[in-house]
Design a protein around this motif. Structure first.
Motif, PDB file in Angstrom:
ATOM      1  N   HIS A   1      55.761   6.902 -59.937  1.00 49.11           N
ATOM      2  CA  HIS A   1      56.310   5.551 -59.791  1.00 49.11           C
ATOM      3  C   HIS A   1      55.481   4.564 -60.601  1.00 49.11           C
ATOM      4  O   HIS A   1      54.273   4.729 -60.736  1.00 49.11           O
ATOM      5  CB  HIS A   1      56.276   5.102 -58.320  1.00 49.11           C
ATOM      6  CG  HIS A   1      57.231   5.825 -57.454  1.00 49.11           C
ATOM      7  ND1 HIS A   1      58.531   5.425 -57.283  1.00 49.11           N
ATOM      8  CD2 HIS A   1      57.082   6.939 -56.697  1.00 49.11           C
ATOM      9  CE1 HIS A   1      59.139   6.261 -56.455  1.00 49.11           C
ATOM     10  NE2 HIS A   1      58.283   7.182 -56.092  1.00 49.11           N
TER      11      HIS A   1
ATOM     12  N   LEU B   1      56.892  13.449 -60.301  1.00 48.68           N
ATOM     13  CA  LEU B   1      57.544  12.145 -60.265  1.00 48.68           C
ATOM     14  C   LEU B   1      56.466  11.079 -60.104  1.00 48.68           C
ATOM     15  O   LEU B   1      55.667  11.141 -59.168  1.00 48.68           O
ATOM     16  CB  LEU B   1      58.539  12.075 -59.112  1.00 48.68           C
ATOM     17  CG  LEU B   1      59.675  13.094 -59.184  1.00 48.68           C
ATOM     18  CD1 LEU B   1      60.411  13.196 -57.857  1.00 48.68           C
ATOM     19  CD2 LEU B   1      60.631  12.730 -60.298  1.00 48.68           C
TER      20      LEU B   1
ATOM     21  N   THR C   1      62.806   3.446 -53.837  1.00 51.50           N
ATOM     22  CA  THR C   1      62.686   2.327 -54.759  1.00 51.50           C
ATOM     23  C   THR C   1      63.937   1.469 -54.637  1.00 51.50           C
ATOM     24  O   THR C   1      65.046   1.964 -54.780  1.00 51.50           O
ATOM     25  CB  THR C   1      62.535   2.844 -56.205  1.00 51.50           C
ATOM     26  OG1 THR C   1      61.463   3.778 -56.241  1.00 51.50           O
ATOM     27  CG2 THR C   1      62.260   1.716 -57.158  1.00 51.50           C
TER      28      THR C   1
ATOM     29  N   LEU D   1      60.558   5.113 -62.739  1.00 47.28           N
ATOM     30  CA  LEU D   1      60.261   6.432 -62.194  1.00 47.28           C
ATOM     31  C   LEU D   1      60.257   7.403 -63.364  1.00 47.28           C
ATOM     32  O   LEU D   1      61.248   7.524 -64.075  1.00 47.28           O
ATOM     33  CB  LEU D   1      61.299   6.850 -61.153  1.00 47.28           C
ATOM     34  CG  LEU D   1      61.075   8.206 -60.488  1.00 47.28           C
ATOM     35  CD1 LEU D   1      59.770   8.220 -59.687  1.00 47.28           C
ATOM     36  CD2 LEU D   1      62.249   8.561 -59.588  1.00 47.28           C
TER      37      LEU D   1
ATOM     38  N   ALA E   1      62.536   9.966 -54.020  1.00 46.82           N
ATOM     39  CA  ALA E   1      61.796   9.030 -54.877  1.00 46.82           C
ATOM     40  C   ALA E   1      62.689   7.886 -55.333  1.00 46.82           C
ATOM     41  O   ALA E   1      62.255   6.725 -55.349  1.00 46.82           O
ATOM     42  CB  ALA E   1      61.218   9.768 -56.078  1.00 46.82           C
TER      43      ALA E   1
END
Length: 95
Positions: free
Chosen positions: A9, A7, A40, A19, A36
């Motif tokens: 960002h 993952l 955000t 993402l 994740a």
């Protein structure tokens, strides 16, 4: 054993959170995906073009956050996403 999932960002040029997921999303790594996404704030564009497999546990994470997600997917994931009904709740690019 956890299924490999990367993952990453980032931000789109317009400032929207991005993402990017690469690998497989299944019950062994959905907590990482959820964390994740939850880290955000606001709208998140989730790029699934590098995802080769998405199971129901992964779909549950996406459904729970559909109100603040946009997805980018490949035709490989189209049947799973379409049958699940997720495109009725959020924008899915690439189907």
């Amino acid at each position: 054993m956890t299924t490999p999932l990367t993952l990453t960002h980032g931000r789109r040029p317009d400032g929207t959170a991005l993402l990017t997921a690469v690998g497989e999303i299944d019950m062994t790594n959905t907590e990482a995906l959820a964390d994740a996404l939850d880290a955000t704030h606001g709208l998140v564009l989730l790029d699934l073009t590098g995802v080769e497999y998405l199971d129901s546990a992964g779909l549950n994470v996406l459904f729970a956050r559909a109100d603040r997600l946009e997805l980018v997917a490949t035709p490989l994931l189209a049947p799973v996403l379409t049958i699940s009904g997720l495109p009725d709740l959020t924008t899915v690019h690439g189907l």
